[in-house]
Design a protein around this motif. Sequence first.
Motif, PDB file in Angstrom:
ATOM      1  N   ASP A  51       0.870  -1.165   0.000  1.00 29.81           N
ATOM      2  CA  ASP A  51       0.000   0.000   0.000  1.00 29.81           C
ATOM      3  C   ASP A  51       0.911   1.219   0.000  1.00 29.81           C
ATOM      4  O   ASP A  51       1.656   1.440   0.954  1.00 29.81           O
ATOM      5  CB  ASP A  51      -0.897   0.005   1.236  1.00 29.81           C
ATOM      6  CG  ASP A  51      -1.898   1.147   1.233  1.00 29.81           C
ATOM      7  OD1 ASP A  51      -1.716   2.135   0.471  1.00 29.81           O
ATOM      8  OD2 ASP A  51      -2.864   1.070   2.008  1.00 29.81           O
ATOM      9  N   ARG A  53       0.385   4.167   0.584  1.00 29.03           N
ATOM     10  CA  ARG A  53       0.107   5.089   1.692  1.00 29.03           C
ATOM     11  C   ARG A  53       0.862   4.710   2.949  1.00 29.03           C
ATOM     12  O   ARG A  53       0.971   5.504   3.876  1.00 29.03           O
ATOM     13  CB  ARG A  53      -1.398   5.140   1.966  1.00 29.03           C
ATOM     14  CG  ARG A  53      -2.176   5.746   0.790  1.00 29.03           C
ATOM     15  CD  ARG A  53      -3.621   5.537   0.969  1.00 29.03           C
ATOM     16  NE  ARG A  53      -3.879   4.100   0.818  1.00 29.03           N
ATOM     17  CZ  ARG A  53      -5.055   3.587   0.532  1.00 29.03           C
ATOM     18  NH1 ARG A  53      -6.090   4.359   0.404  1.00 29.03           N
ATOM     19  NH2 ARG A  53      -5.202   2.286   0.397  1.00 29.03           N
ATOM     20  N   ARG A  54       1.392   3.493   3.020  1.00 32.86           N
ATOM     21  CA  ARG A  54       2.169   3.063   4.177  1.00 32.86           C
ATOM     22  C   ARG A  54       3.622   3.512   4.101  1.00 32.86           C
ATOM     23  O   ARG A  54       4.364   3.335   5.054  1.00 32.86           O
ATOM     24  CB  ARG A  54       2.120   1.545   4.315  1.00 32.86           C
ATOM     25  CG  ARG A  54       0.943   1.100   5.097  1.00 32.86           C
ATOM     26  CD  ARG A  54       1.155  -0.320   5.590  1.00 32.86           C
ATOM     27  NE  ARG A  54      -0.082  -1.008   5.339  1.00 32.86           N
ATOM     28  CZ  ARG A  54      -0.227  -2.050   4.560  1.00 32.86           C
ATOM     29  NH1 ARG A  54       0.791  -2.585   3.968  1.00 32.86           N
ATOM     30  NH2 ARG A  54      -1.400  -2.579   4.374  1.00 32.86           N
ATOM     31  N   ASP A  59       7.975  13.166   0.738  1.00 34.71           N
ATOM     32  CA  ASP A  59       7.818  13.515  -0.682  1.00 34.71           C
ATOM     33  C   ASP A  59       9.117  14.079  -1.248  1.00 34.71           C
ATOM     34  O   ASP A  59       9.469  13.791  -2.396  1.00 34.71           O
ATOM     35  CB  ASP A  59       6.681  14.521  -0.863  1.00 34.71           C
ATOM     36  CG  ASP A  59       5.314  13.916  -0.581  1.00 34.71           C
ATOM     37  OD1 ASP A  59       5.183  12.673  -0.628  1.00 34.71           O
ATOM     38  OD2 ASP A  59       4.378  14.689  -0.314  1.00 34.71           O
ATOM     39  N   LYS A 148       7.437   1.208  -3.518  1.00 35.26           N
ATOM     40  CA  LYS A 148       7.044   2.477  -4.130  1.00 35.26           C
ATOM     41  C   LYS A 148       8.227   3.146  -4.817  1.00 35.26           C
ATOM     42  O   LYS A 148       8.109   3.643  -5.946  1.00 35.26           O
ATOM     43  CB  LYS A 148       6.439   3.412  -3.075  1.00 35.26           C
ATOM     44  CG  LYS A 148       5.957   4.720  -3.639  1.00 35.26           C
ATOM     45  CD  LYS A 148       5.304   5.583  -2.579  1.00 35.26           C
ATOM     46  CE  LYS A 148       4.800   6.879  -3.188  1.00 35.26           C
ATOM     47  NZ  LYS A 148       4.141   7.744  -2.213  1.00 35.26           N
ATOM     48  N   ASN A 164       0.403   5.231  -9.274  1.00 35.23           N
ATOM     49  CA  ASN A 164      -0.012   5.353  -7.876  1.00 35.23           C
ATOM     50  C   ASN A 164      -1.528   5.458  -7.752  1.00 35.23           C
ATOM     51  O   ASN A 164      -2.107   5.021  -6.768  1.00 35.23           O
ATOM     52  CB  ASN A 164       0.678   6.567  -7.242  1.00 35.23           C
ATOM     53  CG  ASN A 164       0.736   6.490  -5.738  1.00 35.23           C
ATOM     54  OD1 ASN A 164       0.718   5.415  -5.156  1.00 35.23           O
ATOM     55  ND2 ASN A 164       0.811   7.641  -5.106  1.00 35.23           N
ATOM     56  N   GLU A 168      -5.719   3.935  -5.193  1.00 32.93           N
ATOM     57  CA  GLU A 168      -6.719   4.737  -4.509  1.00 32.93           C
ATOM     58  C   GLU A 168      -8.036   3.980  -4.536  1.00 32.93           C
ATOM     59  O   GLU A 168      -8.368   3.336  -5.525  1.00 32.93           O
ATOM     60  CB  GLU A 168      -6.890   6.101  -5.199  1.00 32.93           C
ATOM     61  CG  GLU A 168      -5.636   6.948  -5.094  1.00 32.93           C
ATOM     62  CD  GLU A 168      -5.733   8.234  -5.873  1.00 32.93           C
ATOM     63  OE1 GLU A 168      -6.791   8.507  -6.468  1.00 32.93           O
ATOM     64  OE2 GLU A 168      -4.747   8.979  -5.883  1.00 32.93           O
ATOM     65  N   ASP A 172     -11.188   6.999  -0.511  1.00 36.68           N
ATOM     66  CA  ASP A 172     -10.257   8.135  -0.586  1.00 36.68           C
ATOM     67  C   ASP A 172     -10.942   9.358  -1.174  1.00 36.68           C
ATOM     68  O   ASP A 172     -10.616  10.485  -0.852  1.00 36.68           O
ATOM     69  CB  ASP A 172      -9.031   7.788  -1.432  1.00 36.68           C
ATOM     70  CG  ASP A 172      -8.145   6.764  -0.780  1.00 36.68           C
ATOM     71  OD1 ASP A 172      -8.254   6.572   0.448  1.00 36.68           O
ATOM     72  OD2 ASP A 172      -7.329   6.138  -1.502  1.00 36.68           O
TER      73      ASP A 172
END
Length: 175
Positions: A51, A53-54, A59, A148, A164, A168, A172
């Motif tokens: 995931d 998001r983990r 950034d 990622k 990416n 989603e 979200d």
Amino acid sequence: KASSSLLLLPLLLCFIRFILIVAIVHYLTQHRNTYVYTDFYTFKMVDEGYDPRRSKVSDDRMEEWRTTPISGDLSEVPGIGPAAIKKLSDFDDDDQKITNTYQLIGKFLMLKGPDSDEHEVESIEHTQKFWEYLKNRGIASHRSAIVKAIAEKCALFFPGIYDNADFEDDSDDEE
């Protein structure tokens, strides 16, 4: 006798509640997702697998990785530290050792297939396969960050290999 029966009723209800919780936990953990008991009435779902998001990589660090030429040193990959480098290079078969960034990217690209007439490995399955590969090699920390980072770097060279936005979900959009 009636009063002793009334005293046993709360104990019986507590025991039944406990048995139900055990049964629910057993059922839920048999599925792809892992559910974690957080308090007496609540279960929290923790997805098993990749995931984006983990990823705990900032950034700015990810942008630096995407825009900097590869040197080959595994420590340049966001999420890879000394322990991960040791686990990737620690293998009896020299052909299975990962000792540089190019080999790690090569492993990621190898997991893009095999495709067949009936099935093509898409981004979600591809990144999950790489996440599982890292898990099987003993990488316990920052797997999502590593996946990622490698996927985003490869997307620069192979547009369409990773998006990416594929990760989603509808929830979200509601936030």
